[in-house]
Structure formats: C-alpha cells, structure tokens
Design a protein around this motif. Structure first.
Motif, short mmCIF file in Angstrom:
data_model
loop_
_atom_site.label_atom_id
_atom_site.label_comp_id
_atom_site.label_asym_id
_atom_site.label_seq_id
_atom_site.Cartn_x
_atom_site.Cartn_y
_atom_site.Cartn_z
N GLU A 35 0.84 -1.20 0.00
CA GLU A 35 0.00 0.00 0.00
C GLU A 35 0.87 1.25 0.00
OE1 GLU A 35 -4.23 1.01 1.96
OE2 GLU A 35 -2.63 0.60 3.42
N GLN A 36 1.92 1.26 0.81
CA GLN A 36 2.83 2.41 0.85
C GLN A 36 3.52 2.61 -0.50
OE1 GLN A 36 5.37 1.48 4.16
NE2 GLN A 36 3.87 2.19 5.68
N GLY A 37 3.76 1.52 -1.23
CA GLY A 37 4.38 1.60 -2.55
C GLY A 37 3.40 1.94 -3.66
N GLY A 38 2.13 2.08 -3.33
CA GLY A 38 1.13 2.42 -4.34
C GLY A 38 0.70 1.25 -5.19
N HIS A 39 0.91 0.02 -4.70
CA HIS A 39 0.59 -1.18 -5.49
C HIS A 39 -0.80 -1.74 -5.19
CE1 HIS A 39 4.64 -1.22 -6.99
NE2 HIS A 39 5.10 -1.19 -5.76
N VAL A 40 -1.30 -1.50 -3.97
CA VAL A 40 -2.62 -2.02 -3.60
C VAL A 40 -3.39 -0.96 -2.82
CG1 VAL A 40 -1.78 -4.42 -3.45
CG2 VAL A 40 -1.94 -3.04 -1.37
N THR A 41 -4.69 -1.18 -2.77
CA THR A 41 -5.55 -0.38 -1.90
C THR A 41 -6.30 -1.33 -0.99
OG1 THR A 41 -7.40 -0.41 -3.46
CG2 THR A 41 -5.86 1.45 -3.63
N ARG A 42 -6.66 -0.82 0.19
CA ARG A 42 -7.51 -1.57 1.12
C ARG A 42 -8.72 -0.70 1.42
NH1 ARG A 42 -3.15 -3.51 5.63
NH2 ARG A 42 -2.14 -1.61 4.94
N GLU A 43 -9.88 -1.30 1.26
CA GLU A 43 -11.14 -0.60 1.52
C GLU A 43 -12.02 -1.52 2.35
OE1 GLU A 43 -12.45 -0.26 -2.46
OE2 GLU A 43 -10.72 0.92 -3.06
#
Length: 192
Positions: free
Chosen positions: A113-121
């Motif tokens: 997430e910090q690397g901009g590869h995934v999102t969590r919702e």
C-alpha cells in the motif's frame, strides 16, 4: 555459454544423466532400460532444469523491474487474477494463498500500500473485513512486462495436440507427486 548449456564444462554436461549421478543404481534401478531411453530421459531432465532456470531468471528480472520481492509479486499476481474474475480479496484469502500468517500479511499489505501497489477498503459484503485490490498502474505495469513474457508459454502449449498436452499434464502431475515432501521425514526435521 549460459549456465546449464551443454558443453559448458565436463561436469555440467553430465548433470542430468542418471549414470553420472547414480552410477551404482542406489536410487534408480534402470537394468531394464535401453541406453537410448537413458539418454532421452537425461535430455528431458536437462530440459526441465533449463525451464526452471529460465523461470528463475524471469522472476528475478521481474522483481528488479517492479522493485518487489517474490512474495510481493505472488500477491500482485493473485490480486490481478481476482480483479479479472470479479472476485473480492480479503487479507485472509491472500494469507491462505501465500501460506503466511495474518501478521505477515499485514506487513506485506502495508508495504504494498505504501508503494502504491494495492488499496484496502472496507469490504462491502462484510464490513468487518477489508477488500484488497491491485492498483491500475501496478496491474498495467505487471501485465505489460512480466505478464506479457509469461504469456509466451501459451504458444508452446497451443502448438501441441490435445493428446500431447494430456501426456505432458500427466507427466508433470506425476513428477509433482513424486517430488512431494508430504511424507518425507528428513524434510520435516525428523532424524529417525
């Protein structure tokens, strides 16, 4: 010559010949096999090794390109397939697929997430859980590089007849069963 190619050195040339690795037949009884069969089996084992080496090189190059670990890449691949299938992925699903703990999954997702590869919702189906998604930029980068290279395997499989594919599927499944460590004491640390 690349590592593993025939002619690279006298030892490498014979690595996959059963007579060279097991000259006294302690591991494989081949008394009923012809010399031609033994040569062909050696060629087959070398081809499997060369495939494994090519896969390792592709994996290493993709990790460098994407600046991700092998585990990260496995997670991204899983998330891309889930997206393509319209499936919502939870952290628990990802942990089960990767065979890692919940704590390790949290660390992995924080890093991605910090690397901009995934999102969590918040998962709309279960508001107590998160839905994990690969970002479009990461999915596109993975598909246009690693994915495009991996997809070339399809052409090799498509060039075979239906019966040839079935023989190869059976061979690979049997070899996988033969190599399984499920009931192997030394692999589990048992020293009986």
């Amino acid at each position: 010559m690349a590592a593993g190619e025939i002619g690279s050195d006298p030892i490498s040339e014979r690595l996959y010949e059963v007579d060279a690795t097991d000259p006294r037949q302690r591991l494989v009884d081949r008394s009923e096999m012809s010399p031609e069969d033994l040569v062909q089996i050696g060629r087959l084992m070398r081809a499997l090794s060369e495939l494994r080496t090519a896969e390792e090189h592709l994996s290493e190059a993709s990790q460098r390109y994407m600046k991700l670990s092998q585990l990260d890449m496995r997670a991204i691949h899983y998330l891309i397939v889930a997206h393509n299938r319209g499936t919502t992925v939870t952290p628990g699903m990802l942990a089960a697929h990767l065979e890692i703990s919940a704590a390790s999954t949290t660390k992995l997702l924080n890093r991605l997430e910090q690397g901009g590869h995934v999102t969590r919702e918040v998962n709309q189906a279960d508001r107590r859980a998160f839905a994990v998604r690969v970002t479009p930029g990461t999915a596109d980068a993975a598909m246009e590089t690693v994915g495009r290279q991996q997809a070339k395997r399809f052409h090799s499989a498509a060039a075979l007849s239906v019966s040839e594919r079935e023989v190869i599927i059976g061979f690979l499944q049997d070899m996988t069963r033969q190599l399984s460590l499920e009931d192997v004491a030394w692999a589990k640390g048992d020293h009986a």
